[in-house]
Design a protein around this motif. Sequence first.
Motif, short mmCIF file in Angstrom:
data_model
loop_
_atom_site.label_atom_id
_atom_site.label_comp_id
_atom_site.label_asym_id
_atom_site.label_seq_id
_atom_site.Cartn_x
_atom_site.Cartn_y
_atom_site.Cartn_z
N THR A 1 0.83 -1.20 0.00
CA THR A 1 0.00 0.00 0.00
C THR A 1 0.87 1.25 0.00
O THR A 1 1.85 1.34 0.74
CB THR A 1 -0.92 0.02 1.25
OG1 THR A 1 -1.70 -1.17 1.26
CG2 THR A 1 -1.83 1.22 1.26
N PHE A 2 0.46 2.21 -0.82
CA PHE A 2 1.14 3.50 -0.91
C PHE A 2 0.12 4.60 -0.65
O PHE A 2 -1.09 4.40 -0.85
CB PHE A 2 1.74 3.69 -2.30
CG PHE A 2 2.86 2.74 -2.60
CD1 PHE A 2 4.18 3.13 -2.48
CD2 PHE A 2 2.59 1.44 -3.00
CE1 PHE A 2 5.21 2.25 -2.75
CE2 PHE A 2 3.62 0.55 -3.28
CZ PHE A 2 4.93 0.96 -3.15
N TYR A 3 0.60 5.77 -0.22
CA TYR A 3 -0.33 6.85 0.08
C TYR A 3 0.29 8.22 -0.20
O TYR A 3 1.50 8.38 -0.30
CB TYR A 3 -0.78 6.79 1.54
CG TYR A 3 0.24 7.33 2.52
CD1 TYR A 3 0.10 8.61 3.07
CD2 TYR A 3 1.35 6.59 2.90
CE1 TYR A 3 1.03 9.11 3.96
CE2 TYR A 3 2.28 7.08 3.78
CZ TYR A 3 2.12 8.35 4.32
OH TYR A 3 3.04 8.84 5.19
N TYR A 4 -0.60 9.19 -0.31
CA TYR A 4 -0.22 10.60 -0.33
C TYR A 4 -1.21 11.33 0.55
O TYR A 4 -2.42 11.05 0.51
CB TYR A 4 -0.27 11.19 -1.75
CG TYR A 4 -0.03 12.68 -1.74
CD1 TYR A 4 1.26 13.19 -1.78
CD2 TYR A 4 -1.09 13.58 -1.64
CE1 TYR A 4 1.50 14.55 -1.73
CE2 TYR A 4 -0.86 14.94 -1.60
CZ TYR A 4 0.43 15.42 -1.63
OH TYR A 4 0.65 16.77 -1.57
N TYR A 5 -0.71 12.25 1.36
CA TYR A 5 -1.57 13.12 2.16
C TYR A 5 -0.95 14.51 2.14
O TYR A 5 0.25 14.67 2.36
CB TYR A 5 -1.68 12.63 3.60
CG TYR A 5 -2.36 13.64 4.51
CD1 TYR A 5 -3.74 13.77 4.50
CD2 TYR A 5 -1.62 14.48 5.32
CE1 TYR A 5 -4.37 14.72 5.29
CE2 TYR A 5 -2.24 15.43 6.12
CZ TYR A 5 -3.61 15.55 6.10
OH TYR A 5 -4.23 16.49 6.87
N GLY A 6 -1.77 15.51 1.86
CA GLY A 6 -1.27 16.88 1.87
C GLY A 6 -2.36 17.86 1.53
O GLY A 6 -3.47 17.49 1.12
N ASP A 7 -2.04 19.13 1.71
CA ASP A 7 -2.99 20.18 1.37
C ASP A 7 -3.03 20.38 -0.13
O ASP A 7 -2.01 20.29 -0.82
CB ASP A 7 -2.60 21.50 2.04
CG ASP A 7 -2.92 21.53 3.52
OD1 ASP A 7 -3.72 20.68 3.96
OD2 ASP A 7 -2.38 22.40 4.22
N LEU A 8 -4.21 20.65 -0.62
CA LEU A 8 -4.43 20.97 -2.02
C LEU A 8 -5.07 22.35 -2.04
O LEU A 8 -6.21 22.52 -1.59
CB LEU A 8 -5.37 19.93 -2.65
CG LEU A 8 -5.71 20.10 -4.13
CD1 LEU A 8 -4.46 19.89 -4.98
CD2 LEU A 8 -6.79 19.12 -4.53
N VAL A 9 -4.32 23.35 -2.49
CA VAL A 9 -4.82 24.72 -2.54
C VAL A 9 -5.37 24.97 -3.93
O VAL A 9 -4.62 24.97 -4.91
CB VAL A 9 -3.71 25.73 -2.18
CG1 VAL A 9 -4.24 27.16 -2.24
CG2 VAL A 9 -3.14 25.42 -0.80
N VAL A 10 -6.68 25.17 -4.00
CA VAL A 10 -7.35 25.36 -5.28
C VAL A 10 -7.62 26.85 -5.48
O VAL A 10 -8.15 27.53 -4.59
CB VAL A 10 -8.67 24.57 -5.32
CG1 VAL A 10 -9.42 24.84 -6.62
CG2 VAL A 10 -8.40 23.08 -5.15
N THR A 11 -7.24 27.34 -6.64
CA THR A 11 -7.52 28.74 -7.01
C THR A 11 -8.48 28.74 -8.19
O THR A 11 -8.95 27.68 -8.61
CB THR A 11 -6.21 29.46 -7.39
OG1 THR A 11 -5.68 28.85 -8.58
CG2 THR A 11 -5.18 29.39 -6.27
#
Length: 192
Positions: free
Chosen positions: A61-71
Motif C-alpha cells: 500500500t502507498f499513500y499521499y496526504y497533503g494540502d491541495l490549494v485550489v484557485t
Amino acid sequence: DDGTKVKTVAQKEGDASFGPVALTLAAGTYQLVVIAHNAEGSATITSTEKVTFPNNKVTDTFYYYGDLVVTSEVQSYDLTLTRAVAMFRMVLTDEEIPSTVTKFKFYYTGGSSTFSPSAGYGCVNSKQTEIRTVSDDGVYEIFTLPHTEEDVLTKLTVTALDANDNTVKERVFENIPVTRNQITRYTGSFFG
C-alpha cells in the motif's frame, strides 16, 4: 475546513482513465488523500485519519496526504506516493515441505489493518490473519501497517495446515521488528 468529505474517486488497473484524476473544486484549501493498494476492491476513506481495506486485508500500500490549494486557475499536480506498509518475509530452507501441507496460516498481532493518512501510520491494534498456499520457492510474505517508525509484531503464529485445516506444524515468533517501507526477513527450517 469543516472536515466534510468532498469527493471520492476509485480507479482500478485496466480502467481507461487509470492514473490521472480530474476534479472541479471550488477555490479553497482541501486535504488530499490518495491510497494505492493491490487488494480486491476499493479502500474506504472515512476521513484523513481513517482508511480501511476490503476484508481488513493489508497488501502493498502507498499513500499521499497533503494540502491541495485550489484557485480559480486550472492547476495540475504530480504526486509522489510513499509506501505505508512493512513486510514480513519468511524464507523456508527445508529440503522439502511435507506433502500433507497445503497452506500456511499467519496470525499476527501488534500491527494495524487501518491506516491514518494524516499520521502516516496504522491507527488501530489489529489481529490479522493471512493464508498462503504452499509456494515452490519457500517464500511467504505478509504486510502490516506499523503504528510508529520502530514498531513490532508482538506475536506471529505460523501454522502449516493440511487440506482439512488440521495443524501439521506450528511456530510462534514474538516481538518481530517492523518498519514502514522495510522488509523483515526470517530465514530457516520450519519443519526441522
